[in-house]
Design a protein around this motif. Sequence first.
Motif, PDB file in Angstrom:
ATOM      1  N   PHE C  89       0.874  -1.119  -0.171  1.00 33.26           N
ATOM      2  CA  PHE C  89      -0.058   0.101  -0.051  1.00 33.26           C
ATOM      3  C   PHE C  89       0.888   1.252  -0.075  1.00 33.26           C
ATOM      4  N   GLN C  92       2.478   1.840  -3.265  1.00 31.66           N
ATOM      5  CA  GLN C  92       1.447   2.302  -4.271  1.00 31.66           C
ATOM      6  C   GLN C  92       1.227   3.665  -4.113  1.00 31.66           C
ATOM      7  N   LYS C  93       0.864   3.995  -2.747  1.00 33.05           N
ATOM      8  CA  LYS C  93       0.158   5.384  -2.635  1.00 33.05           C
ATOM      9  C   LYS C  93       0.959   6.535  -1.949  1.00 33.05           C
ATOM     10  N   LEU C  95       4.149   8.558  -2.386  1.00 36.93           N
ATOM     11  CA  LEU C  95       5.403   8.685  -3.435  1.00 36.93           C
ATOM     12  C   LEU C  95       6.222   9.639  -2.945  1.00 36.93           C
ATOM     13  N   ILE C 161      -2.474  13.213   7.377  1.00 36.42           N
ATOM     14  CA  ILE C 161      -1.707  12.168   6.571  1.00 36.42           C
ATOM     15  C   ILE C 161      -2.483  10.940   6.618  1.00 36.42           C
ATOM     16  N   PRO C 162      -2.297  10.252   5.552  1.00 39.08           N
ATOM     17  CA  PRO C 162      -2.820   8.737   5.432  1.00 39.08           C
ATOM     18  C   PRO C 162      -2.037   7.943   6.579  1.00 39.08           C
TER      19      PRO C 162
END
Lengths: 281, 281, 281, 281
Positions: C89, C92-93, C95, C161-162
Amino acid sequence: MQHESFLNIAVKYKAVFLDAYGVLKNYKGLIAGVPDTIDFLRSKGIALRILTNDASRSQEQQAEGFCKLGLTGFEPSEIITSGMMAKMFLQQKILSGKIAYLGTENSAYYILQSGLEHIAVRDIDLEHVDDISAFVFLDDEGFDWNIDINKTVNLLRHKNIPIVVANSDKLYPVSRNHVSVATGGIAKLVESMLHKKFIHFGKPDSQMFMYAFAELNRTGDFNRHEILMVGDTLHTDILGGNKFGVKTTLVLSGNTSAEDADLEINSSGIIPDYICRSIVS
Amino acid sequence: MQHESFLNIAVKYKAVFLDAYGVLKNYKGLIAGVPDTIDFLRSKGIALRILTNDASRSQEQQAEGFCKLGLTGFEPSEIITSGMMAKMFLQQKILSGKIAYLGTENSAYYILQSGLEHIAVRDIDLEHVDDISAFVFLDDEGFDWNIDINKTVNLLRHKNIPIVVANSDKLYPVSRNHVSVATGGIAKLVESMLHKKFIHFGKPDSQMFMYAFAELNRTGDFNRHEILMVGDTLHTDILGGNKFGVKTTLVLSGNTSAEDADLEINSSGIIPDYICRSIVS
Amino acid sequence: MQHESFLNIAVKYKAVFLDAYGVLKNYKGLIAGVPDTIDFLRSKGIALRILTNDASRSQEQQAEGFCKLGLTGFEPSEIITSGMMAKMFLQQKILSGKIAYLGTENSAYYILQSGLEHIAVRDIDLEHVDDISAFVFLDDEGFDWNIDINKTVNLLRHKNIPIVVANSDKLYPVSRNHVSVATGGIAKLVESMLHKKFIHFGKPDSQMFMYAFAELNRTGDFNRHEILMVGDTLHTDILGGNKFGVKTTLVLSGNTSAEDADLEINSSGIIPDYICRSIVS
Amino acid sequence: MQHESFLNIAVKYKAVFLDAYGVLKNYKGLIAGVPDTIDFLRSKGIALRILTNDASRSQEQQAEGFCKLGLTGFEPSEIITSGMMAKMFLQQKILSGKIAYLGTENSAYYILQSGLEHIAVRDIDLEHVDDISAFVFLDDEGFDWNIDINKTVNLLRHKNIPIVVANSDKLYPVSRNHVSVATGGIAKLVESMLHKKFIHFGKPDSQMFMYAFAELNRTGDFNRHEILMVGDTLHTDILGGNKFGVKTTLVLSGNTSAEDADLEINSSGIIPDYICRSIVS
């Protein structure tokens, strides 16, 4: 936990608080032997109060209802309902505007009679809601809320007003095996859709305990450990009683069966001080 | 909602209940001007009570603490804490055995001093817990719960006893921008791990409101609509005050900022009767 | 429900997914007889995968760990962990920027090794967090989170943030009767304090099932009803398997005891297709 | 966050997943300009899929519905609904008995057509439920669930079977300002009354993402970071897309208004990769 004789326990207390459904009566009517237990407790000078999650009828109507079932002698003032608590709240906090409600006219009649105007949600024009100052979920036995629930959601999405739930029970029994969705369930659904906090009345919340305790202390001197709460439901009667600080008895004549009692106590962590088969034993 | 002058509002009431943190003081000490406001309210004959979610110090220690900050004149009996409520509960309901606790010895000292023996969870031998009759989550400012929390979980998984949370706040402020996890947060974590119902003390629950209200009515005749609750947090002070049926004022000198107030009120559905910048205005 | 022989059931399937803890091993080591069962399944041409909620070690380390316990023959690629899913994850997310984490350096090493810089929350200067682009709760066996948890809360209150939870288990077993709070429990606590949605990896969420299913279908043609998920926990293994649409077997060699199985199935509504004492029977 | 041009973003991706309501259409019909955007994306060779929480109509009916609104060119196979996922689940997991449902016959027709017998909850005799092997909450636009909901509760209290929610949305829009309670809301209510875990289909759960991703990879080679999910709702479209690991765009043409977007993102912690006014900009 061991089951004990209710009468042996009760005589140690100065006051007994009783839940109605599952303790005094069930779907068939009065539980056999209840009038004798009540007479016995009164003969010992024990003060009695009924604490019931109900917002459909006034104290007078409740007392009459018990009479019709064959349980005489309860004064209206000895019966405390979640509806009364909602009524008192509205009288204290909502001083202007109209009170909107979901429920039958009958329940609206006694809860909303005094003071402010009230209006059924089905009669509201959603384009003109400036004067709506509060909303109440009333009791709904036999009430078809299919359409009104949508109107309720749309009203409460757009208007931020105090929202009161006059009975927080999620379901009510209609026969030995069957239940119906109750107003507290509908209120929870709307609460979760709107992500808002409603004000709930009814056990396990403490308002009825507080009221009964304060009234009792106008007639004498009662300490919390001298009071026994009796109920058939762990999450309302016993949790509420424990939190309020009175002693608690779980009876197995209603919601909680003899087979499941220990298990439910263990898995919930809600621990009554006593367990009895019923108040007639 | 419009912001109003606190003093103009307060003079309409016979009693004012005040939250401590965010209302009277903050991380830097006393909020400037607070002693004058308190003096003014007293000069008008308004009864005052402090209602604080705190279980780390006794009423006497609390009063001393305010003196040291420069706020004199509060009697210990005018300060009501969630810890006191927990203490009274334990005295009423737990009559034998030992009370186990998570927290510092200091907080244990005053809450658990009377009556029963108590034991820190770290001193418990998990193989010998027959005599443990209740558990308390005490306040933990500066307390390292890293090891004790695991012992707590293992004790409470195997032993079904009443579990009390003496302060339900999930976090407490340590500086302008920083907070620490508080005992109420730890308790919630354990509650969710065990799927059990603990008994929580502290706003928004009504025990402190009840106590303050009953005490007040020993000294005079106070009706709920004559009382104003003042706090900086919607989910504790304002929700609790609204539920109890007193009037509520949100102040913007603590948890809730002026920018966010309207939005948080709208999204939570918790509506104060008034909003003021602070009690000094 | 009736208990059945695991081997009789398993041979009807083309692939078997196995939970690790409580199925293959327990706090004492490998469960007796497991290597024979695994050999038998392989001899029948049944594809095997281990699906484990674990974010502390890489696939290679996992495979080595099983070898040391005496279970040889599992390829690293046959072991799927929640940590791998979190790693994919993030790749992919996220960067750019730095990934902050709570946990040990060891777990950080393999999850965060590739690509972006990472930093332990304890090493962050809370005044300089502009370049932090995501946060991960890593596994914490033996990790003292007492201080770091407060820093985590303060970071995540101010920076949106995530936030990723690499293992959503709330506790892990350390001996027959004892458990420890795990990273998923800490993450839940912080989530409830911040009222935010974190991204959780691990059963019952479907990411590991998806990955195992897709990988399997590169090697052949597998339909969901040809796959059997085996686990000892209703709320992770069985719920996750049911949701994903594969068949499920509850084994009684771990979290769920033989006495409680029927009851827990009934009260949770999570229904396995089969129940077996263990995979060795 | 800054708003960006949707077309500039979309052209960087190999596939775009689109929510239907609030992205392609609203209560008035097709959103102006949508057919041009769709044509443009197709002209660039970008693969398109519609992912919609809907269990009332088949793929063919959905495609026809878009045609009638003026959006031609979508193949039935390009439209993925939560109802399809529920259908596939039932086909894989429920192999005998009858499937009971709450909802209209129309929605039952396509979801339950193949294989097993099905029966509306209103037609069930609660005394004879031995052959009921699963239960489905179907979509209910215009469905009067007032009576059937009670029968549902009574059936599911006594019979422990897999329970499936074919669309987990709690409400659906009926006009610019008005919504109706949807099947997902009713299911949540029953779930909370029974304390059971139902199996929910629909975003944010990953089943539709998984299905669309797998199908896409039969036609070419798509990596998750090459896919863009577009939706108007943070808690379904964006949370689901983020969890699945694709890139996400929030559009402001539906549930989330331009004024509230930043705030809702901040308070929920659900962070889209991009924000656009609509897909027509």
